[in-house]
Design an enzyme around this catalytic site. Structure first.
Site, PDB file in Angstrom:
ATOM      1  N   HIS A  22       4.549  55.316  70.549  1.00 44.20           N
ATOM      2  CA  HIS A  22       5.868  55.403  71.151  1.00 44.20           C
ATOM      3  C   HIS A  22       6.523  54.038  71.271  1.00 44.20           C
ATOM      4  O   HIS A  22       7.738  53.910  71.301  1.00 44.20           O
ATOM      5  CB  HIS A  22       5.782  56.115  72.512  1.00 44.20           C
ATOM      6  CG  HIS A  22       5.808  57.595  72.346  1.00 44.20           C
ATOM      7  ND1 HIS A  22       4.875  58.445  72.894  1.00 44.20           N
ATOM      8  CD2 HIS A  22       6.664  58.381  71.653  1.00 44.20           C
ATOM      9  CE1 HIS A  22       5.168  59.685  72.542  1.00 44.20           C
ATOM     10  NE2 HIS A  22       6.241  59.671  71.797  1.00 44.20           N
ATOM     11  N   ARG A  29       6.822  62.996  47.013  1.00 44.75           N
ATOM     12  CA  ARG A  29       5.863  62.998  45.896  1.00 44.75           C
ATOM     13  C   ARG A  29       4.459  63.155  46.481  1.00 44.75           C
ATOM     14  O   ARG A  29       3.806  62.174  46.816  1.00 44.75           O
ATOM     15  CB  ARG A  29       5.968  61.690  45.110  1.00 44.75           C
ATOM     16  CG  ARG A  29       7.257  61.529  44.316  1.00 44.75           C
ATOM     17  CD  ARG A  29       7.288  60.176  43.622  1.00 44.75           C
ATOM     18  NE  ARG A  29       8.203  60.133  42.495  1.00 44.75           N
ATOM     19  CZ  ARG A  29       9.428  59.601  42.540  1.00 44.75           C
ATOM     20  NH1 ARG A  29       9.872  59.076  43.658  1.00 44.75           N
ATOM     21  NH2 ARG A  29      10.192  59.578  41.459  1.00 44.75           N
ATOM     22  N   ARG A  89       7.103  68.218  46.572  1.00 52.31           N
ATOM     23  CA  ARG A  89       6.693  68.508  45.197  1.00 52.31           C
ATOM     24  C   ARG A  89       5.185  68.671  45.159  1.00 52.31           C
ATOM     25  O   ARG A  89       4.456  67.865  45.753  1.00 52.31           O
ATOM     26  CB  ARG A  89       7.126  67.372  44.281  1.00 52.31           C
ATOM     27  CG  ARG A  89       6.667  67.588  42.855  1.00 52.31           C
ATOM     28  CD  ARG A  89       7.261  66.581  41.933  1.00 52.31           C
ATOM     29  NE  ARG A  89       6.609  65.292  42.052  1.00 52.31           N
ATOM     30  CZ  ARG A  89       7.016  64.230  41.375  1.00 52.31           C
ATOM     31  NH1 ARG A  89       8.068  64.297  40.587  1.00 52.31           N
ATOM     32  NH2 ARG A  89       6.386  63.077  41.505  1.00 52.31           N
ATOM     33  N   GLU A 137      12.662  68.500  34.079  1.00 51.28           N
ATOM     34  CA  GLU A 137      12.311  67.155  33.595  1.00 51.28           C
ATOM     35  C   GLU A 137      11.826  67.159  32.159  1.00 51.28           C
ATOM     36  O   GLU A 137      11.269  66.179  31.680  1.00 51.28           O
ATOM     37  CB  GLU A 137      11.343  66.432  34.547  1.00 51.28           C
ATOM     38  CG  GLU A 137      10.185  67.221  35.039  1.00 51.28           C
ATOM     39  CD  GLU A 137       9.362  66.482  36.090  1.00 51.28           C
ATOM     40  OE1 GLU A 137       9.605  65.307  36.374  1.00 51.28           O
ATOM     41  OE2 GLU A 137       8.446  67.111  36.622  1.00 51.28           O
ATOM     42  N   ASN A 148      13.841  60.692  35.314  1.00 49.49           N
ATOM     43  CA  ASN A 148      12.925  59.690  34.731  1.00 49.49           C
ATOM     44  C   ASN A 148      12.155  60.325  33.568  1.00 49.49           C
ATOM     45  O   ASN A 148      12.074  59.775  32.474  1.00 49.49           O
ATOM     46  CB  ASN A 148      11.925  59.185  35.778  1.00 49.49           C
ATOM     47  CG  ASN A 148      12.616  58.747  37.047  1.00 49.49           C
ATOM     48  OD1 ASN A 148      13.781  58.373  37.011  1.00 49.49           O
ATOM     49  ND2 ASN A 148      11.921  58.809  38.167  1.00 49.49           N
ATOM     50  N   ASP A 149      11.591  61.500  33.841  1.00 49.62           N
ATOM     51  CA  ASP A 149      10.860  62.177  32.764  1.00 49.62           C
ATOM     52  C   ASP A 149      11.811  62.851  31.777  1.00 49.62           C
ATOM     53  O   ASP A 149      11.529  62.896  30.578  1.00 49.62           O
ATOM     54  CB  ASP A 149       9.895  63.219  33.357  1.00 49.62           C
ATOM     55  CG  ASP A 149       8.593  62.561  33.779  1.00 49.62           C
ATOM     56  OD1 ASP A 149       8.103  61.684  33.039  1.00 49.62           O
ATOM     57  OD2 ASP A 149       8.081  62.895  34.862  1.00 49.62           O
ATOM     58  N   ARG A 166       8.415  56.052  29.219  1.00 46.65           N
ATOM     59  CA  ARG A 166       9.074  55.403  30.354  1.00 46.65           C
ATOM     60  C   ARG A 166       8.302  54.203  30.880  1.00 46.65           C
ATOM     61  O   ARG A 166       8.825  53.379  31.621  1.00 46.65           O
ATOM     62  CB  ARG A 166       9.320  56.411  31.491  1.00 46.65           C
ATOM     63  CG  ARG A 166       8.069  56.960  32.112  1.00 46.65           C
ATOM     64  CD  ARG A 166       8.368  58.118  33.055  1.00 46.65           C
ATOM     65  NE  ARG A 166       8.462  57.686  34.445  1.00 46.65           N
ATOM     66  CZ  ARG A 166       8.468  58.519  35.483  1.00 46.65           C
ATOM     67  NH1 ARG A 166       8.405  59.832  35.286  1.00 46.65           N
ATOM     68  NH2 ARG A 166       8.539  58.086  36.702  1.00 46.65           N
ATOM     69  N   CYS A 169      16.816  64.142  41.459  1.00 49.47           N
ATOM     70  CA  CYS A 169      15.950  63.300  42.280  1.00 49.47           C
ATOM     71  C   CYS A 169      15.352  62.134  41.491  1.00 49.47           C
ATOM     72  O   CYS A 169      14.624  61.336  42.048  1.00 49.47           O
ATOM     73  CB  CYS A 169      14.834  64.131  42.922  1.00 49.47           C
ATOM     74  SG  CYS A 169      13.710  64.843  41.716  1.00 49.47           S
TER      75      CYS A 169
HETATM   76  C1  PEP Z   1      11.359  62.150  37.514  1.00 50.60           C
HETATM   77  O1  PEP Z   1      10.633  62.377  36.547  1.00 50.60           O
HETATM   78  O2  PEP Z   1      12.552  61.814  37.431  1.00 50.60           O
HETATM   79  C2  PEP Z   1      10.818  62.291  38.881  1.00 50.60           C
HETATM   80  C3  PEP Z   1      11.593  62.303  39.933  1.00 50.60           C
HETATM   81  O3  PEP Z   1       9.462  62.369  39.002  1.00 50.60           O
HETATM   82  P1  PEP Z   1       8.466  61.108  38.836  1.00 50.60           P
HETATM   83  O4  PEP Z   1       9.311  59.878  38.692  1.00 50.60           O
HETATM   84  O5  PEP Z   1       7.607  61.103  40.035  1.00 50.60           O
HETATM   85  O6  PEP Z   1       7.742  61.476  37.585  1.00 50.60           O
HETATM   86 MG    MG Z   2       8.698  63.305  36.838  1.00 56.37          MG
END
Ligand code: PEP
Ligand code: MG
Length: 554
Positions: free
Chosen positions: A188, A295, A331, A430, A453-454, A464, A501
């Site tokens: 606290h 995540r 996720r 993704e 990202n993926d 990546r 995301c």
């Molecule tokens: C993504 O692939 O954009 C994603 C949010 O997942 P991570 O970056 O954890 O693969």
């Molecule tokens: Mg991903």
């Protein structure tokens, strides 16, 4: 330069002279009591006094830090009046012949131990609250006045630990930050520091050195770093960070309480991507609308063996409770590719990014997946949760996951364990396959989130992880953006919502385009929330919609 690594408890970079706060331990008379009746009366008088003090502190906390802080002291008041505590003290006085001090000391130690043995870190941190109440009773019994700080100029206060009641009494104009050698970020004391806006670091082992007294100290309440005699590069980096923080604080001041609404009245959710509860203070400070991506695999990556159902349950519950009814999208395990854990002993693969990862692993190892799903559904009773499935490429994969979810729910129902029967089940877009199948998936899943990202990696066939491919890994590529638009279109046709995301969500060059596509939520790291909110509030989606979509060939 001396650097000490603690845990960041309340964000903010600050620099000032170090002041060592010394508190004499309360004397405890362990003599056998001659008159148990008199000792009991002394305890009852101390209890009444403590209760009155805590009520006054609650009032003070209400004025200084709001209702949440006030509630903390009202809880302390309940603790001081707790019947179990009273019973224990009475037994020790009447049966064991202890005096009031010894009985209070032994009882509070016993209660503290009870909390310290709990698995949930949040519950463990409650031991400090018991200690604070116990110390108050002992001070009253010993006729000691609480240590008051009378400082002439602003300092960085350093102490072995600080009780919540000591923290609330700190004069904000004289305390630049505080650093404690003990303590935890869920205590606290840490919570109060955040509400009072005082940068703080806890668990900074080695900080209590008498030689440090009066020296200039830099405190980074976000990273938990403390520097004495900082060298020039460190000093420059910290001052630059401080400037950014001050700029964001001004932005927050401007945006505080205002909706994420475009000029033409469209509401957009701005949620946060987090790894664990340690990110929640930043989510709250930046007024994130919820968690768009937790995540969960990061929990698996921190441990030497698979986290148990109970460990996962506590982890998710803590986050859901702290988010107080705001949506938390969790996720499911996205292990594989660049995220490997030894204890799963997964066979080496030629192309891990195209291999046994995420939902593929979960469907191949249902034993593993079930543990996570049970923990998730159990935690769903403690807040507002949604489950997000990564790397889905085919409708059957979603259906297989949904079947497992139903089985787990049936199991919990049979065991009489409460859970939310309406947890939305979502799909990550993704892969190009998911984008191209969005029409079919939209008929199955409850919501969608684009992992750019993926999606960029798989659409452009571009690793990546590879630094040498930077020039080719282009998330602005029309192929990627068209995939997102296609998915948004089909998902909206079935009345479902879609967020982004991946890292692209925070790219403000694209915010207007994403709003033109009708994206409902952008989920970014907490420090990107404010600039993004500012941008959203400056956009009129009617002005450039046609042109932006035309330029993409949509
Ligand atoms: C993504 O692939 O954009 C994603 C949010 O997942 P991570 O970056 O954890 O693969
Ligand atoms: Mg991903």
């Amino acid at each position: 330069m001396i650097s000490i690594q603690g845990q960041g408890a309340s964000a903010g970079v600050i620099c000032g002279p170090l002041y060592l706060f010394r508190r004499a331990p309360a004397p405890i008379a362990v003599d056998v009591a001659e008159d148990p009746g008199a000792e009991w009366a002394r305890f009852k008088a101390a209890q009444t006094r403590a209760s009155a003090q805590l009520e006054a502190l609650a009032q003070r906390a209400l004025e200084r830090a709001g209702q949440e802080a006030a509630d903390l002291f009202l809880t302390h008041q309940l603790l001081a009046e707790d019947l179990d505590l009273e019973d224990s003290v009475q037994r020790m006085i009447r049966l064991d012949g202890m005096n009031a001090e010894a009985a209070v000391d032994a009882t509070s130690r016993h209660f503290m131990q009870f909390f310290l043995e709990m698995e949930d870190p949040y519950m463990r941190a409650r031991a400090a609250d018991v200690q604070d109440v116990g110390r108050r009773l002992l001070n009253i019994l010993a006729g000691r006045v609480e240590a008051q700080l009378d400082l002439e100029f602003p300092v960085v206060l350093v102490s072995d630990d600080l009780a919540p009641s000591e923290t609330i009494q700190l004069d904000k104009s004289k305390i630049l930050a505080f650093v404690t050698e003990a303590g935890s970020i869920t205590s606290h004391t840490a919570i109060l520091a955040r509400t009072m806006g005082i940068p703080a670091v806890v668990a900074a082992e080695g900080i209590l050195h008498p030689q440090y007294e009066g020296q200039e100290v830099f405190v980074d309440g976000e990273t938990g770093e403390v520097f004495l005699n900082a060298d020039e590069p460190t000093r420059a980096a910290l001052l630059a960070k401080r400037e950014t923080q001050q700029r964001l604080a001004l932005l927050l001041h401007d945006l505080k309480g205002k909706p994420n609404e475009t000029l033409d009245g469209r509401m957009v959710q701005v949620a946060c991507n987090i790894s664990g509860p340690e990110d929640l203070p930043a989510v709250k400070a930046n007024e994130g609308n919820g968690i768009g991506l937790l995540r969960s695999e990061l929990l698996y990556l921190q441990t030497a063996s698979c986290p148990t159902e109970e460990e996962q349950f506590c982890f998710y519950r803590n986050i859901l409770e702290q988010m107080e009814g705001k949506l938390v999208v969790i996720r499911t395990l996205d292990i594989g590719a660049d995220k490997q854990v030894d204890y799963l002993q997964l066979p080496a693969e030629e192309n891990p990014a195209l291999g046994m990862r995420a939902v593929r692993l979960c469907l191949t190892r249902p034993d593993l997946f079930r543990v996570q799903l049970r923990a998730l559904y159990r935690a769903s009773a403690c807040g507002r949760m949604a489950i997000l499935l990564p790397m889905i490429v085919s409708p059957w994969e979603f259906e297989a996951c949904r079947d497992l979810c139903c089985e787990v729910q049936a199991e919990l129902a049979a065991e009489g364990i409460p859970f939310d029967k309406n947890v939305p089940l979502g799909v990550m877009i993704e892969t190009p396959a998911a984008a191209m199948m969005s029409e079919e998936l939209a008929q199955l899943a409850d919501f969608f989130s684009v992992g750019t990202n993926d999606l960029t990696q798989y659409t452009l066939a571009c690793d990546r992880q590879s630094g040498v491919l930077d020039r080719f890994y282009d998330p602005h590529h029309p192929a990627v953006l068209r995939m997102i638009h296609r998915a948004a279109d089909s998902i909206h046709r079935y009345g479902k919502w879609i967020g982004i995301c991946g890292e692209l969500a925070g790219d403000q060059q694209l915010t207007e385009l994403f709003l033109a596509m009708g994206i409902d939520e952008l989920s970014v790291s907490p420090n990107q929330v404010l600039p993004l909110r500012g941008t959203i509030r400056s956009i009129d989606t009617r002005l450039n919609r046609e042109r932006l979509l035309d330029e993409l060939g949509l």
